[in-house]
Write a protein that holds these residues in place. Structure first.
Motif, PDB file in Angstrom:
ATOM      1  N   THR A 123       0.845  -1.192   0.000  1.00 42.41           N
ATOM      2  CA  THR A 123       0.000   0.000   0.000  1.00 42.41           C
ATOM      3  C   THR A 123       0.881   1.242   0.000  1.00 42.41           C
ATOM      4  OG1 THR A 123      -1.790  -1.130   1.157  1.00 42.41           O
ATOM      5  CG2 THR A 123      -1.781   1.275   1.249  1.00 42.41           C
ATOM      6  N   THR A 124       0.660   2.098  -0.997  1.00 45.55           N
ATOM      7  CA  THR A 124       1.484   3.301  -1.134  1.00 45.55           C
ATOM      8  C   THR A 124       0.694   4.583  -0.892  1.00 45.55           C
ATOM      9  OG1 THR A 124       1.087   3.284  -3.534  1.00 45.55           O
ATOM     10  CG2 THR A 124       3.063   2.157  -2.735  1.00 45.55           C
ATOM     11  N   SER A 125      -0.643   4.500  -0.941  1.00 48.72           N
ATOM     12  CA  SER A 125      -1.514   5.642  -0.652  1.00 48.72           C
ATOM     13  C   SER A 125      -2.686   5.136   0.182  1.00 48.72           C
ATOM     14  CB  SER A 125      -2.063   6.286  -1.932  1.00 48.72           C
ATOM     15  OG  SER A 125      -1.035   6.754  -2.770  1.00 48.72           O
ATOM     16  N   ALA A 126      -3.157   5.967   1.128  1.00 42.03           N
ATOM     17  CA  ALA A 126      -4.257   5.494   1.970  1.00 42.03           C
ATOM     18  C   ALA A 126      -5.033   6.646   2.578  1.00 42.03           C
ATOM     19  CB  ALA A 126      -3.726   4.592   3.090  1.00 42.03           C
ATOM     20  N   LEU A 127      -6.323   6.418   2.732  1.00 45.88           N
ATOM     21  CA  LEU A 127      -7.193   7.275   3.542  1.00 45.88           C
ATOM     22  C   LEU A 127      -7.311   6.587   4.893  1.00 45.88           C
ATOM     23  CD1 LEU A 127      -9.152   9.636   3.977  1.00 45.88           C
ATOM     24  CD2 LEU A 127     -10.924   8.266   2.876  1.00 45.88           C
ATOM     25  N   VAL A 128      -6.768   7.214   5.923  1.00 44.44           N
ATOM     26  CA  VAL A 128      -6.568   6.558   7.210  1.00 44.44           C
ATOM     27  C   VAL A 128      -7.443   7.182   8.286  1.00 44.44           C
ATOM     28  CG1 VAL A 128      -4.866   5.991   8.990  1.00 44.44           C
ATOM     29  CG2 VAL A 128      -4.186   6.034   6.577  1.00 44.44           C
ATOM     30  N   ASP A 377       4.752   4.797  -8.280  1.00 39.35           N
ATOM     31  CA  ASP A 377       4.325   4.030  -7.110  1.00 39.35           C
ATOM     32  C   ASP A 377       4.040   2.631  -7.628  1.00 39.35           C
ATOM     33  OD1 ASP A 377       4.378   6.475  -5.845  1.00 39.35           O
ATOM     34  OD2 ASP A 377       2.409   6.250  -4.913  1.00 39.35           O
ATOM     35  N   ALA A 378       4.823   1.657  -7.212  1.00 42.02           N
ATOM     36  CA  ALA A 378       4.750   0.344  -7.841  1.00 42.02           C
ATOM     37  C   ALA A 378       5.032  -0.763  -6.840  1.00 42.02           C
ATOM     38  CB  ALA A 378       5.741   0.259  -9.007  1.00 42.02           C
ATOM     39  N   VAL A 379       4.526  -1.947  -7.172  1.00 40.92           N
ATOM     40  CA  VAL A 379       4.655  -3.138  -6.335  1.00 40.92           C
ATOM     41  C   VAL A 379       5.154  -4.277  -7.205  1.00 40.92           C
ATOM     42  CG1 VAL A 379       3.352  -4.865  -5.028  1.00 40.92           C
ATOM     43  CG2 VAL A 379       2.811  -2.437  -4.765  1.00 40.92           C
ATOM     44  N   LEU A 380       6.244  -4.922  -6.811  1.00 40.13           N
ATOM     45  CA  LEU A 380       6.742  -6.086  -7.529  1.00 40.13           C
ATOM     46  C   LEU A 380       6.337  -7.344  -6.782  1.00 40.13           C
ATOM     47  CD1 LEU A 380       8.464  -7.161  -9.923  1.00 40.13           C
ATOM     48  CD2 LEU A 380      10.361  -7.316  -8.276  1.00 40.13           C
ATOM     49  N   VAL A 381       5.467  -8.142  -7.398  1.00 42.38           N
ATOM     50  CA  VAL A 381       5.094  -9.440  -6.846  1.00 42.38           C
ATOM     51  C   VAL A 381       6.069 -10.467  -7.407  1.00 42.38           C
ATOM     52  CG1 VAL A 381       3.290 -11.186  -6.653  1.00 42.38           C
ATOM     53  CG2 VAL A 381       2.677  -8.759  -6.691  1.00 42.38           C
ATOM     54  N   ALA A 416       8.007  -8.414  -3.207  1.00 40.22           N
ATOM     55  CA  ALA A 416       9.458  -8.340  -3.040  1.00 40.22           C
ATOM     56  C   ALA A 416       9.961  -6.914  -2.920  1.00 40.22           C
ATOM     57  CB  ALA A 416      10.147  -9.035  -4.213  1.00 40.22           C
ATOM     58  N   GLN A 417       9.354  -5.989  -3.674  1.00 44.57           N
ATOM     59  CA  GLN A 417       9.809  -4.604  -3.654  1.00 44.57           C
ATOM     60  C   GLN A 417       8.610  -3.671  -3.783  1.00 44.57           C
ATOM     61  OE1 GLN A 417      13.555  -3.613  -5.766  1.00 44.57           O
ATOM     62  NE2 GLN A 417      13.436  -5.654  -6.684  1.00 44.57           N
ATOM     63  N   VAL A 418       8.728  -2.498  -3.165  1.00 49.22           N
ATOM     64  CA  VAL A 418       7.699  -1.457  -3.233  1.00 49.22           C
ATOM     65  C   VAL A 418       8.401  -0.127  -3.438  1.00 49.22           C
ATOM     66  CG1 VAL A 418       5.809  -0.292  -2.027  1.00 49.22           C
ATOM     67  CG2 VAL A 418       6.162  -2.761  -1.697  1.00 49.22           C
ATOM     68  N   TRP A 419       7.874   0.672  -4.374  1.00 46.88           N
ATOM     69  CA  TRP A 419       8.405   2.015  -4.615  1.00 46.88           C
ATOM     70  C   TRP A 419       7.311   3.042  -4.373  1.00 46.88           C
ATOM     71  CZ3 TRP A 419       9.282  -2.223  -7.582  1.00 46.88           C
ATOM     72  CH2 TRP A 419      10.609  -2.574  -7.866  1.00 46.88           C
ATOM     73  N   ILE A 420       7.674   4.160  -3.786  1.00 45.80           N
ATOM     74  CA  ILE A 420       6.785   5.310  -3.640  1.00 45.80           C
ATOM     75  C   ILE A 420       7.491   6.512  -4.247  1.00 45.80           C
ATOM     76  CG2 ILE A 420       5.579   6.863  -2.054  1.00 45.80           C
ATOM     77  CD1 ILE A 420       5.403   4.573  -0.068  1.00 45.80           C
ATOM     78  N   ASN A 421       6.867   7.070  -5.276  1.00 48.19           N
ATOM     79  CA  ASN A 421       7.454   8.232  -5.962  1.00 48.19           C
ATOM     80  C   ASN A 421       8.894   7.944  -6.395  1.00 48.19           C
ATOM     81  OD1 ASN A 421       7.180  10.880  -6.965  1.00 48.19           O
ATOM     82  ND2 ASN A 421       8.235  11.725  -5.198  1.00 48.19           N
TER      83      ASN A 421
END
Length: 426
Positions: A123-128, A377-381, A416-421
Motif C-alpha cells: 500500500t502506497t496511498s491510503a485514507l486513514v 508508485d509500484a509493487v513487484l510481486v 518483493a519490492q515497493v516504490w513510492i514516488n
C-alpha cells in the motif's frame, strides 16, 4: 533517468465500464525524479537511452501501488478480535486499544508499526482513520512523512455512546481539527480529513462542527462509516428522528466528491441516489464485513446507481493490510450473492485496489496505473521460487490467469519490492 524492465499489469480504463487489463511483457518504464516519463518496448527505450541505469524486474509481475481507502491506524494491535458483531467488537477490542494512544510514546510506536505494515503489504496511498487524540494524529503524519507514504487522515471525533476518554465537544473538535490541518498544511503527500467516527457516536451539534471544519480547512477531505451493521443503522435512525444514515452527513455539509464513507452494506435506494448525486465514494471492506458478520456488500446496487466504489482493509475489523486478500474476499462475496452479485474478473480486482482508490481519493492524475505522467508508485510481486504462487504464475495461461493466481494466493511475503514516488521502501 532509470529504466525499469518488467512485465507490467494495470487497469488505466475502468473494467466496470468496458476497460480491460493492460498487460505488457518485457516493457520498459523510464522514471525521472519519481515520475514515469516514457513507456514502451525495452529495446526501443534502451536504444534511446543506452547509458541509463536498467533495473531488471522480470522475475516478477509489476503492479501499480495499492490504494487503501479505509483503514484504522490505532487498531493494528486489535486485529483478530473475532466472534463479535460491530458494537460489541468496538467496546471490547478496538476502543480499549484506541484509548491507549493518549500516551504519545505509545502512539508513536503504533504509528511506525502501522506505516511499516502498510508499505510491506504494497500500500502506497491510503485514507486513514486517525486517532481521537491530536498528538497521536501528529505521530501518524510524522511516521508517514518519513516513509514517503501518501496519507490522508485526521482527528477522529465523537461525543456520545463511546468510552468517556474518547469523547470531545463540538467546540474542541472544531478547534483541534483546524489546528491539526494548519500544522500539516503544505507537507508533501499529506492531507487532512475531517473524521466524525460515525453518526452513532456523533450528535447533530458535533456533526455541525465537523461541517464547519470541513468548510474552513482548505482542500479538506471527509471520511466516516455508514450502514455497516443492522443494529447500528436502526440506532442511527432513532437518534436522528428517522433520518437516513447517509442523510445525517448530507444534512451537515459533509457529503461531496471529497467524501469517502466506509462499508455501506445496508443502503436504501434513496441513499445510493444521494451518494451518486454528491459524487461521494464508498470504501468496500469485505474481510471486515465477513469477520464482524455485518453482511454482504451490494456492489450491483452501487454500480446501478453510479456510486464510486473502491477498497479498504478496515484494520482492525479487517484481518490484515493485504489488499490482495481484500480483492479475493470481494470476489468470494459477489460469488456467494449469486444472481444478485457482480461477476468479478482479475482486472476488476486490480482496478478496485489501484485505480478506483486513486479516483476516490482525487489522485487519479498522480497514481493508480503505470502510465506516462504518473508517479512511480509500484509493487513487484515476486514469490519465492517453487512456492505454489510461483508455480501457478509460471504455468499461467496468460496475464489475466497469472493475476488471478496473485489474488488467490498472494500475501505480503510475496511482495518483493515497493516504490513510492520512485523511492524503494521495501
Amino acid at each position: 533517468m532509470t529504466i525499469y524492465r518488467a512485465t507490467v499489469l494495470d487497469t488505466p480504463v475502468d473494467p466496470f465500464t468496458g476497460g480491460t487489463l493492460r498487460a505488457d511483457a518485457d516493457i520498459a518504464l523510464a522514471v525521472t525524479d519519481g515520475r514515469i516519463t516514457a513507456r514502451g518496448p525495452f529495446p526501443t527505450l534502451r536504444a534511446q537511452a543506452p547509458d541509463d541505469d536498467v533495473i531488471d524486474l522480470r522475475d516478477g509481475i509489476l503492479l501499480p501501488g495499492f490504494v487503501d481507502t479505509h483503514v484504522h491506524y490505532p487498531q493494528i494491535r486489535a486485529i483478530g478480535g473475532l466472534g463479535k458483531p460491530l458494537l460489541d467488537w468496538l467496546e471490547h477490542s478496538a476502543l480499549p486499544e484506541e484509548a491507549k494512544l493518549h500516551d504519545e510514546t505509545y502512539a508513536a510506536q503504533v504509528a511506525d508499526e502501522f506505516v511499516h505494515g502498510m508499505t510491506r503489504a504494497g500500500t502506497t496511498s491510503a485514507l486513514v482513520f486517525g486517532s481521537h487524540f491530536a498528538s497521536a494524529v501528529d505521530a501518524l503524519f510524522r511516521s508517514a512523512e518519513r516513509s514517503g507514504m501518501r496519507i490522508t487522515s485526521g482527528l477522529v471525533v465523537s461525543d456520545r455512546l463511546l468510552r468517556e476518554d474518547l469523547l470531545t465537544t463540538p467546540e474542541r473538535a472544531y478547534d483541534e481539527s483546524v489546528s491539526l490541518a494548519a500544522r500539516w498544511r503544505g507537507h508533501e503527500r499529506l492531507r487532512y480529513a475531517v473524521t466524525p467516527r460515525f453518526s452513532y457516536s456523533c450528535s447533530a451539534d458535533l456533526l455541525e462542527a465537523c461541517g464547519a471544519a470541513y468548510k474552513d480547512i482548505d482542500d479538506a477531505w471527509c471520511t466516516s462509516h455508514v450502514n455497516e451493521n443492522v443494529t447500528e443503522v436502526a440506532e442511527v435512525a432513532r437518534l436522528f428522528d428517522g433520518s437516513s444514515y447517509v442523510g445525517t452527513y448530507q444534512d451537515h455539509g459533509l457529503l461531496d466528491a471529497h467524501t469517502v464513507l466506509a462499508h455501506n452494506v445496508h443502503p436504501t435506494d434513496a441513499e445510493l441516489d444521494m451518494l451518486s448525486a454528491s459524487r461521494a465514494a464508498v470504501a468496500h471492506c469485505p474481510t471486515s464485513n465477513a469477520s464482524l458478520g455485518s453482511g454482504m456488500f451490494p456492489l450491483a446496487g452501487h454500480l446501478k446507481h453510479g456510486v464510486r466504489v473502491a477498497m479498504g482493509t478496515d484494520v482492525g475489523g479487517g484481518t490484515g493490510f493485504s489488499l490482495l486478500k481484500e480483492g479475493l474476499q470481494a470476489y468470494f462475496i459477489q460469488s456467494l450473492l449469486g444472481a444478485q452479485g457482480v461477476p468479478l474478473t482479475p482486472a476488476h480486482l486490480l482496478h478496485l485496489i489501484t485505480t478506483a482508490g486513486a479516483d476516490a481519493l482525487g489522485l487519479r492524475d498522480q497514481v493508480g496505473d503505470l502510465g506516462v505522467g504518473t508517479q512511480f508508485d509500484a509493487v513487484l510481486v515476486a514469490p519465492e521460487a517453487n512456492s505454489p504462487l510461483a508455480v501457478g504464475v509460471r504455468h499461467a495461461a496468460g496475464p489475466e490467469d497469472a493475476l488471478a493466481k496473485v489474488f488467490a494466493m498472494g500475501t505480503p511475503s510475496d511482495i518483493a519490492q515497493v516504490w513510492i514516488n520512485g523511492n524503494r521502501v521495501k
